[in-house]
Design a protein around this motif. Structure first.
Motif, PDB file in Angstrom:
ATOM      1  N   LEU A 543       0.823  -1.217   0.000  1.00 29.39           N
ATOM      2  CA  LEU A 543       0.000   0.000   0.000  1.00 29.39           C
ATOM      3  C   LEU A 543       0.856   1.266   0.000  1.00 29.39           C
ATOM      4  CD1 LEU A 543      -3.197  -0.111   0.115  1.00 29.39           C
ATOM      5  CD2 LEU A 543      -2.985   0.897   2.375  1.00 29.39           C
ATOM      6  N   ARG A 544       1.886   1.250  -0.833  1.00 28.13           N
ATOM      7  CA  ARG A 544       2.810   2.386  -0.887  1.00 28.13           C
ATOM      8  C   ARG A 544       2.077   3.696  -1.135  1.00 28.13           C
ATOM      9  NH1 ARG A 544       7.974  -0.364  -4.152  1.00 28.13           N
ATOM     10  NH2 ARG A 544       9.040  -0.950  -2.221  1.00 28.13           N
ATOM     11  N   LEU A 561       9.695  -4.473  10.517  1.00 33.15           N
ATOM     12  CA  LEU A 561       9.400  -3.041  10.371  1.00 33.15           C
ATOM     13  C   LEU A 561      10.686  -2.214  10.398  1.00 33.15           C
ATOM     14  CD1 LEU A 561       6.151  -2.870  12.544  1.00 33.15           C
ATOM     15  CD2 LEU A 561       6.305  -2.557  10.054  1.00 33.15           C
ATOM     16  N   MET A 562      11.613  -2.609  11.292  1.00 31.32           N
ATOM     17  CA  MET A 562      12.905  -1.894  11.340  1.00 31.32           C
ATOM     18  C   MET A 562      13.652  -2.047  10.024  1.00 31.32           C
ATOM     19  SD  MET A 562      14.277  -2.691  15.163  1.00 31.32           S
ATOM     20  CE  MET A 562      15.781  -1.731  15.042  1.00 31.32           C
ATOM     21  N   PHE A 563      13.544  -3.233   9.442  1.00 30.75           N
ATOM     22  CA  PHE A 563      14.202  -3.496   8.166  1.00 30.75           C
ATOM     23  C   PHE A 563      13.602  -2.607   7.072  1.00 30.75           C
ATOM     24  CE2 PHE A 563      14.937  -5.835   4.240  1.00 30.75           C
ATOM     25  CZ  PHE A 563      16.272  -6.185   4.361  1.00 30.75           C
ATOM     26  N   LEU A 564      12.281  -2.546   7.019  1.00 33.47           N
ATOM     27  CA  LEU A 564      11.619  -1.695   6.018  1.00 33.47           C
ATOM     28  C   LEU A 564      11.963  -0.213   6.223  1.00 33.47           C
ATOM     29  CD1 LEU A 564       8.053  -3.306   5.807  1.00 33.47           C
ATOM     30  CD2 LEU A 564       9.764  -3.226   3.967  1.00 33.47           C
ATOM     31  N   GLU A 576       6.141   4.952   7.063  1.00 30.47           N
ATOM     32  CA  GLU A 576       5.010   4.150   7.524  1.00 30.47           C
ATOM     33  C   GLU A 576       5.475   2.984   8.404  1.00 30.47           C
ATOM     34  OE1 GLU A 576       2.055   4.495   7.741  1.00 30.47           O
ATOM     35  OE2 GLU A 576       1.047   2.547   7.755  1.00 30.47           O
ATOM     36  N   ALA A 577       6.573   2.351   8.011  1.00 30.41           N
ATOM     37  CA  ALA A 577       7.101   1.250   8.818  1.00 30.41           C
ATOM     38  C   ALA A 577       7.478   1.764  10.208  1.00 30.41           C
ATOM     39  CB  ALA A 577       8.311   0.631   8.124  1.00 30.41           C
ATOM     40  N   ALA A 582       6.258   2.170  15.967  1.00 25.32           N
ATOM     41  CA  ALA A 582       5.929   2.989  17.140  1.00 25.32           C
ATOM     42  C   ALA A 582       4.556   2.624  17.693  1.00 25.32           C
ATOM     43  CB  ALA A 582       5.986   4.476  16.774  1.00 25.32           C
ATOM     44  N   VAL A 583       3.602   2.348  16.812  1.00 19.83           N
ATOM     45  CA  VAL A 583       2.260   1.960  17.271  1.00 19.83           C
ATOM     46  C   VAL A 583       2.347   0.675  18.100  1.00 19.83           C
ATOM     47  CG1 VAL A 583       0.049   0.987  16.490  1.00 19.83           C
ATOM     48  CG2 VAL A 583       0.898   3.131  15.492  1.00 19.83           C
TER      49      VAL A 583
END
Ligand code: TRP
Ligand code: ZN
Length: 885
Positions: A543-544, A561-564, A576-577, A582-583
């Motif tokens: 969903l870029r 997510l850290m990788f993205l 967004e990652a 953070a969420v």
């Protein structure tokens, strides 16, 4: 105030008008204690509605009828019927002329709709249904007419007399008065009518159109603001050029005017050739307006200018089609801003806003489709759904058709419908016809409300090197719409290998991969796509750019997510990652707080942000965006049931921990940027916005330490800077700190220095209204007593009450309900003064279902109290009654 029970109006009941108005000739005699309006209407039976002469029903409210004649014959009391909203009479021929004279009272109009006074100047706001408060008329957008307007006023107080189109004559009158006549050659609906009379100065410029016509540009303001117009003028010229280059659209009159007024219900209004603006969306210079304000001026000037084609030349058939002009025009201004500044940053800001506020509206009692199918009061439908989600719908068409296909569609739309009042279906039809595609299912985005959920799962088969993504879409029920059919959801995506490199995106059955990012159209409730040639299991970037306004679910773990965050080639999805990481971390803290456990921050968030801070190649505005934790309002929106105190405590704890752990790199970047700010002149450009945004967010983290060197830096920035962006940020940081003495000194000095600048005082009110320190309600109540505050000015109401109830969630949602009581009292007072503003300020109370049982009961009780408080405007009545339904 209504005297009849407000009634629901339905799209399905639409009928073309019985009569048309070919010409409208207006004369205004403006006086201090009343205004006389004479209207001559050249009317005829609408041939589309057949023969026969049904009664003519004209709209009119709060008008004192003085004289009425048809074809020169005076009509007497028995010849017509008057109610408080209509004038009904019987035409005797298919073509006739109607003359009316009415008396109105702009000097006591606090609703700021129709003709009113803002300070000493007369101005108008006719959208959506304000023209009926000026004269008897067919006040609907599908009745288009040629207007001439004559204004007469006292010369000394009102030297400038303006209306739509071109000035054609003017002269003196006896008794120190003068007059001017304006003629608008373009047919327009009454909602685009405007007049202005006042003691105004203007800055002037010219623009050469692509066909080499010279257009005079003027921005009118009160004399003391003449030094704050240049940024708006620059923005206007950029907008005019951009619309020629990107859409092939040229301006059509010889003159384009903008007038700034202090009292205005919304941002601005696109009246033909005479845009009227809230002064907050025109005036900007370094010393008084922040970077955000400069960008807002640029965007709103563009938005209103773009309406000349998307709204005025091609207008709406009825108000259910509002998003036809607003969604499209928001999309146009967003793309303009993206081209003028940073595209990725603009998208991040818009997405954060949409997901926090539009998604909340879509989940509340006022939820409606982009094209609503019923309403009580149209003013309540100038919503985030119609504007922002409407823009997302247009963006999806752009994504599906590509830039070229989209342009073919808009060319056909403008060519086919120039001079017409049309529907959202007409817009889609032009897109379909120009591209040879079918958008039948896509159109559900216009008719179905609610935010769809898109749940994605993955499967990898090493043997066949195939990776399958499975999509499942669903959409919650919204008022009046229990069942939803599947949407067309464009999903832009990429796949990353273990080193973060983009992988080819060949679907099973395709000859070759189309590129490293592509758009899949999910059209079924459940649907799978298989990618082949993948030697390892990829990590998807989904969903870029938020390619559809949906809530995405994919089981990312924190390491992914850290990788993205580090490797995604799509800048938006890197941000967004970070937000999703953070969420997850914040939700974990919220749970710990609720269970009474000791709070423990996942150190991966610290590590991720440390990497971001160390990245000297990354756009500084992106660094600032990535350092910004999801807001309390967003955390509320994504909660099933929001725990206000837990959300606040968790987020503040995370900020405190980050501030401590990252003190050194934050301090280093703060000082480097402040040093640059100190030695350069203010420039309103993306790179400078970026530098200041990182500087200011770094300062807000650093100040959590309350170290003396940070206080020193904050005071240095506050006192020595040359612009409002740095000054206000330093003030906000002080206001949220415990340095009581420095805080009150700075607040007092600021108010003293800027007491004569209402827009700066708005910022002073907002900064204090937003402070989450205890005692927020009492501070706001005290500020309402400040001499610069008034409930009659919408900007003041938004700055103080709006900021408090909308952004200061811990204080507004105090457990004893005092915040709710305060807001309800205010809405009751505002209801009598300005129904549109009253109804908008109500929004936080309509979100009651998000909170715990005790707060729900308190919020509902306040809604009940408003409902019982007496004569409600249709605006407030609709929102309150739907919220309680
Ligand atoms: N058409 C205006 C815009 O979006 C909106 C607007 C301005 C408006 N003033 C209003 C809508 C008053 C309702 C009431 O550009
Ligand atoms: Zn608009």
């Amino acid at each position: 105030m209504r005297t009849e029970q407000p009634k629901m109006i339905y799209l399905k009941d639409y009928q073309a008008p019985e009569y048309l108005i070919d010409e409208t000739h207006l004369t205004f005699e403006l006086f201090e204690d009343h205004t006389l309006v004479h209207a001559q209407l050249l009317m005829r039976r609408n041939p589309e509605r057949g023969a026969g002469l049904p009664p003519l029903v004209l709209d009119g409210q709060q008008l004192e009828l003085l004289a009425l004649s048809m074809d020169g014959r005076e009509l007497l009391a028995g010849d017509y019927q008057l109610s408080d909203s209509h004038l009904t009479l019987q035409p005797l021929a298919a073509n006739f002329t109607l003359d009316s004279s009415v008396r109105i009272h702009p000097e006591s109009n606090t609703a700021l709709e129709g003709l009113y006074k803002s300070g000493s100047m007369f101005c108008t706001q006719c959208e959506a249904e304000g023209f009926r408060k000026i004269t008897y008329y067919l006040d609907r957008p599908d009745v288009m007419s040629r207007f001439t307007t004559t204004l007469s006023a006292e010369q000394h107080s009102y030297p400038v007399l303006l209306s739509n189109g071109n000035p054609i004559a003017s002269g003196p009158e006896e008794g120190g008065r003068h007059w001017a006549t304006w003629e608008d050659p373009f047919m327009k609906p009454a909602y685009l009518f405007a007049l202005v009379a006042g003691d105004l100065w203007c800055i002037e410029d010219t623009f050469n159109t692509m066909s080499q016509r010279e257009v005079a540009l003027r921005i009118y303001v009160e004399p003391e603001n003449i030094d704050k117009c240049q940024h708006a003028m620059d923005s206007l010229k950029k907008s005019m050029r951009w619309d020629e280059e990107v859409y092939g659209r040229e301006y059509d009159l010889d003159i384009f005017m903008i007038v700034a007024v202090n009292d205005f219900n919304m941002g601005a209004m696109e009246n033909k050739g005479l845009n009227i603006f809230n002064s907050s969306c025109v005036l900007a210079k370094a010393e008084t307006a922040t970077d955000a304000a400069h960008q807002r001026v640029e965007a709103v000037v563009a938005h209103e200018y773009f309406h000349n084609w998307s709204g005025n030349r091609v207008t709406c058939r009825d108000w259910f089609q509002l998003s036809l002009k607003e969604g499209f025009t928001v999309f146009r201004d967003a793309e303009f801003s993206a081209d003028m500044n940073s595209r990725t940053v603009k998208r991040i800001e818009d997405v954060a806003y949409l997901r926090t506020h539009q998604f909340a509206e879509d989940a509340g009692p006022m939820a409606h489709a982009v094209r609503p199918d019923s309403f009580i009061e149209i003013s309540n439908f100038y919503t985030l759904t119609v504007y922002e989600k409407g823009s997302e719908v247009v963006r999806m068409i752009h994504t599906l058709l590509g830039a070229e296909g989209f342009r073919k569609g808009t060319d056909l739309y403008f060519q086919r419908h120039d001079g017409q009042a049309v529907t959202c279906d007409d817009f889609i039809k032009a897109m379909e016809d120009a591209n040879g595609v079918e958008l039948t299912q896509f159109k559900r985005w216009y008719s179905q409300g609610g935010t769809p959920r898109l749940q994605v799962s993955e499967a990898y088969d090493a043997a066949s090197k195939t990776y399958t993504l499975s999509f499942r879409q669903s959409c919650p029920a919204t008022p009046g719409q229990a069942q939803k059919l599947p949407f067309v959801i464009p999903v832009e995506l990429g796949l990353l290998d273990g080193k973060g490199r983009a992988l080819p995106l060949r679907l099973a059955g395709e000859a070759k991969a189309p590129g490293e990012t592509r758009v899949l159209a999910v059209t079924e409730a459940e649907q799978s796509f298989s990618f082949v040639d993948l030697a390892e299991k990829p990590l998807p970037s989904l969903l870029r750019g938020l390619s559809a306004p949906v809530k995405l679910g994919f089981p990312y773990d924190r390491d992914q997510l850290m990788f993205l965050m580090q490797h995604d080639s799509d800048g938006f999805n890197r941000w967004e990652a970070g937000q999703q990481l953070a969420v997850q971390v914040l939700q974990e803290l919220i749970g710990q707080h609720q269970r009474g456990e000791k709070l423990l921050l996942d150190q991966r968030l610290v590590a991720a942000l440390r990497t971001v801070l160390a990245d000297q190649q990354l756009d500084q505005a992106m660094v600032a965006e990535m350092l910004s934790l999801p807001s309390e309002a967003y955390l509320t929106e994504i909660s099933e049931s929001a725990d206000v105190d837990a959300i606040h405590t968790a987020r503040e704890f995370a900020r405190q921990q980050l501030a401590e752990a990252l003190f050194a790199p934050l301090w280093q970047r703060y000082q480097a940027n402040r040093e640059l700010s100190r030695h350069s002149e203010y420039v309103a450009e993306a790179a400078h916005f970026a530098r200041r945004s990182l500087q200011n967010i770094a300062l807000s983290y650093l100040m959590m330490s309350e170290k003396p060197e940070v206080l020193g830096a904050c005071l240095e920035q506050y006192e020595a800077c040359d612009n409002m962006t740095e000054r206000l940020a330093a003030l906000a940081v002080l206001v949220n700190s415990s340095f009581a003495e420095e805080k009150s000194k700075a607040l007092a000095a600021f108010a003293e220095h800027f007491k004569d600048n209402p827009l700066v005082m708005d910022q002073w009110f907002s900064v204090q209204a937003g402070s989450t320190l205890p005692g927020g309600l009492e501070r706001v109540q005290q500020l309402m007593q400040h001499p610069a505050f008034t409930l009659k000015n919408p900007n003041k109401v938004r700055a103080l009450i709006g900021a408090f109830a909308g952004q200061n969630l811990v204080n507004f949602h105090r457990a004893d309900g005092a915040g709710y009581r305060f807001l309800a009292d205010l809405v009751i007072t505002l209801n009598a003064l300005n129904p549109q503003i009253a109804s908008r300020q109500l929004a936080p109370l309509t979100r009651w279902s998000k909170y715990d049982a005790a707060r729900q009961a308190l919020m509902r009780a306040e809604l009940e109290r408003i409902l019982a408080s007496g004569e409600l405007s249709s605006d407030v009545y609709e929102v309150v009654s739907k919220s309680l339904a």
